[in-house]
Design an enzyme around this catalytic site. Structure first.
Site, PDB file in Angstrom:
ATOM      1  N   TYR A   1       0.848  -1.197   0.000  1.00  0.00           N
ATOM      2  CA  TYR A   1       0.000   0.000   0.000  1.00  0.00           C
ATOM      3  C   TYR A   1       0.883   1.246   0.000  1.00  0.00           C
ATOM      4  O   TYR A   1       1.667   1.467   0.927  1.00  0.00           O
ATOM      5  CB  TYR A   1      -0.949   0.030   1.212  1.00  0.00           C
ATOM      6  CG  TYR A   1      -2.025  -1.050   1.175  1.00  0.00           C
ATOM      7  CD1 TYR A   1      -2.239  -1.842   0.047  1.00  0.00           C
ATOM      8  CD2 TYR A   1      -2.846  -1.278   2.280  1.00  0.00           C
ATOM      9  CE1 TYR A   1      -3.218  -2.825   0.016  1.00  0.00           C
ATOM     10  CE2 TYR A   1      -3.828  -2.263   2.265  1.00  0.00           C
ATOM     11  CZ  TYR A   1      -4.004  -3.035   1.114  1.00  0.00           C
ATOM     12  OH  TYR A   1      -4.968  -4.009   1.099  1.00  0.00           O
TER      13      TYR A   1
ATOM     14  N   GLY B   1     -16.970   1.631  -3.326  1.00  0.00           N
ATOM     15  CA  GLY B   1     -17.814   2.823  -3.512  1.00  0.00           C
ATOM     16  C   GLY B   1     -18.574   2.785  -4.830  1.00  0.00           C
ATOM     17  O   GLY B   1     -19.504   3.564  -5.041  1.00  0.00           O
TER      18      GLY B   1
ATOM     19  N   PHE C   1     -22.358   2.908  -5.171  1.00  0.00           N
ATOM     20  CA  PHE C   1     -23.070   4.186  -4.997  1.00  0.00           C
ATOM     21  C   PHE C   1     -22.816   5.157  -6.140  1.00  0.00           C
ATOM     22  O   PHE C   1     -23.627   6.027  -6.403  1.00  0.00           O
ATOM     23  CB  PHE C   1     -22.631   4.850  -3.683  1.00  0.00           C
ATOM     24  CG  PHE C   1     -22.937   4.005  -2.492  1.00  0.00           C
ATOM     25  CD1 PHE C   1     -24.166   4.086  -1.867  1.00  0.00           C
ATOM     26  CD2 PHE C   1     -22.010   3.091  -2.012  1.00  0.00           C
ATOM     27  CE1 PHE C   1     -24.467   3.286  -0.788  1.00  0.00           C
ATOM     28  CE2 PHE C   1     -22.299   2.286  -0.932  1.00  0.00           C
ATOM     29  CZ  PHE C   1     -23.534   2.381  -0.318  1.00  0.00           C
ATOM     30  N   THR C   2     -21.668   5.009  -6.790  1.00  0.00           N
ATOM     31  CA  THR C   2     -21.263   6.067  -7.729  1.00  0.00           C
ATOM     32  C   THR C   2     -21.249   5.625  -9.195  1.00  0.00           C
ATOM     33  O   THR C   2     -21.244   6.470 -10.077  1.00  0.00           O
ATOM     34  CB  THR C   2     -19.838   6.549  -7.381  1.00  0.00           C
ATOM     35  OG1 THR C   2     -18.960   5.409  -7.392  1.00  0.00           O
ATOM     36  CG2 THR C   2     -19.778   7.199  -6.009  1.00  0.00           C
TER      37      THR C   2
ATOM     38  N   SER D   1     -13.282  -4.570  -0.112  1.00  0.00           N
ATOM     39  CA  SER D   1     -14.244  -3.849  -0.976  1.00  0.00           C
ATOM     40  C   SER D   1     -15.685  -4.306  -0.762  1.00  0.00           C
ATOM     41  O   SER D   1     -16.391  -4.666  -1.723  1.00  0.00           O
ATOM     42  CB  SER D   1     -13.848  -3.967  -2.462  1.00  0.00           C
ATOM     43  OG  SER D   1     -12.695  -3.227  -2.720  1.00  0.00           O
ATOM     44  N   PRO D   2     -16.167  -4.292   0.487  1.00  0.00           N
ATOM     45  CA  PRO D   2     -17.548  -4.730   0.742  1.00  0.00           C
ATOM     46  C   PRO D   2     -18.575  -3.866   0.017  1.00  0.00           C
ATOM     47  O   PRO D   2     -19.675  -4.335  -0.286  1.00  0.00           O
ATOM     48  CB  PRO D   2     -17.688  -4.591   2.269  1.00  0.00           C
ATOM     49  CG  PRO D   2     -16.621  -3.620   2.683  1.00  0.00           C
ATOM     50  CD  PRO D   2     -15.495  -3.835   1.720  1.00  0.00           C
ATOM     51  N   LEU D   3     -18.215  -2.603  -0.276  1.00  0.00           N
ATOM     52  CA  LEU D   3     -19.122  -1.716  -1.019  1.00  0.00           C
ATOM     53  C   LEU D   3     -18.638  -1.549  -2.459  1.00  0.00           C
ATOM     54  O   LEU D   3     -18.906  -0.533  -3.099  1.00  0.00           O
ATOM     55  CB  LEU D   3     -19.196  -0.345  -0.322  1.00  0.00           C
ATOM     56  CG  LEU D   3     -19.629  -0.356   1.156  1.00  0.00           C
ATOM     57  CD1 LEU D   3     -19.564   1.056   1.757  1.00  0.00           C
ATOM     58  CD2 LEU D   3     -21.037  -0.936   1.308  1.00  0.00           C
ATOM     59  N   ALA D   4     -17.883  -2.543  -2.934  1.00  0.00           N
ATOM     60  CA  ALA D   4     -17.295  -2.492  -4.285  1.00  0.00           C
ATOM     61  C   ALA D   4     -16.448  -1.232  -4.461  1.00  0.00           C
ATOM     62  O   ALA D   4     -16.448  -0.615  -5.532  1.00  0.00           O
ATOM     63  CB  ALA D   4     -18.381  -2.592  -5.358  1.00  0.00           C
TER      64      ALA D   4
END
Ligand code: NAP
Length: 297
Positions: free
Chosen positions: A53, A213, A216-217, A208-211
């Site tokens: 990272y 972001g 949403f976007t 990446s549980p929300l892919a």
């Protein structure tokens, strides 16, 4: 916050905070320490980073944060990863996978220095190494455990075959596989990895549980279709869509530990709230099939 048992000597908070994106947050070490304290206040005690990272800078910044508040390290479980290696070759950087004995030993010792700590609670092989020698990698991880430099070992992004091979070489002591999973990503559902882990009672960490972001976007059809269903279910439960996504991941009997990647502690709070949501089994399948990638036959 529910605790998830990984081994006799290690448990994690069900929700984990991830620091992959830390470099883009422009945080001072003090601000990172503050973020960790805010997570601790809501019961999140487990934190995820990796050598690669920001080219080791993420581990360094976390180490500086621990230096500003020496009480922090003892209150958390710290996870890092090795195996993605950037090397200068003929004057240009070349990134490849290296899980050989000497590299793992050297990589871990350097990470501990950067992180200002004497041990990692969990050390992961970051990605599948196509040229892996299972016995050699297992020997490195086992030696790190024996030397007290890591408490437990695991992997990330492994398919069932590679997981099983390394698990056999490790004498069954790998404690997790950190994998991508969200309502538009089913790689590890379809590979049988989730079934393998469920059978062996090994809890995956979910990245990446929300892919990232995108849920949403993004205007990609898979995302808009998935989000339409997630929003409808959120209305039924009178909560926010994010909460429903985390509840969906945690509904599965594998006992998943989602890693929240947001810089915003208010968004981590939504993950924590998901523990209070009981999805109906049909709702799990509504989200499973919403994007159109998974077909209920
Ligand atoms: N093992 C691996 O190979 C691997 C790979 C990738 C990641 N990871 C780990 O998993 C962690 C989580 O991954 P991730 O960061 O991709 O997780 P994520 O939680 O799916 O995505 C976080 C991103 O989504 C944005 N976001 C969250 N809620 C949003 C909303 N309601 N509307 C718009 N944007 C929203 C966040 O923006 P804000 O910051 O502005 O809220 C952030 O940029 C990483 O930090 C890392 O520790 C591991």
């Amino acid at each position: 916050m529910k605790r998830i048992t990984l081994s006799d000597q290690l448990s994690f908070s069900n929700i984990i905070q991830g620091f992959w994106r830390l470099g883009s947050w422009n945080y001072t070490p003090q601000k990172v320490a503050e973020n960790i304290r805010e997570c601790l206040d809501m019961g999140i005690t487990t934190f995820d980073t990796a050598e690669i990272y920001d080219d080791t800078a993420c581990e360094s910044l976390l180490g500086e944060a621990f230096a500003t508040d020496p009480s922090l390290r003892g209150r958390i479980e710290l996870v890092s990863k090795t195996g993605i290696y950037k090397q200068e070759i003929d004057g240009s950087p070349f990134v490849y996978y290296n899980t050989r004995y000497d590299r793992i030993m050297e990589s871990c010792k350097a990470a501990l220095k950067r992180l200002h700590t004497d041990h990692l609670d969990l050390y992961l092989i970051h990605r599948e190494d196509a040229c892996i020698d299972f016995e050699q990698t297992a020997r490195a991880l086992t030696d790190l455990k024996k030397d007290g430099l890591i408490l437990e070992a695991g992997v990330s992004n492994f398919d069932p075959m590679k997981f099983d091979c390394l698990q056999q070489a490790m004498g069954g002591t790998l404690v997790t596989n950190q994998i991508e999973w969200n309502p538009v990503c089913f790689e590890h559902v379809n590979s049988g990895m989730i079934d393998y882990l469920t059978l062996h009672r090994i809890h995956p960490m979910i990245w990446s549980p929300l892919a990232g972001g995108r849920l949403f976007t993004s205007s990609e059809e898979v995302c808009t279709k998935a989000m339409a269903k997630i929003r409808a279910i959120a209305e039924r439960h009178q909560t926010q869509p994010d909460v429903i996504v985390y509840a969906w991941l945690m509904h599965h009997p594998v006992g998943a530990m989602p890693i929240c990647g947001s810089r915003n502690p208010e968004r981590a709070k939504l993950a924590v709230q998901a523990a209070e949501i009981e999805l109906e089994h049909y709702e799990w399948y509504e989200i499973y099939s919403a994007s159109g990638q998974q077909v209920i036959r």
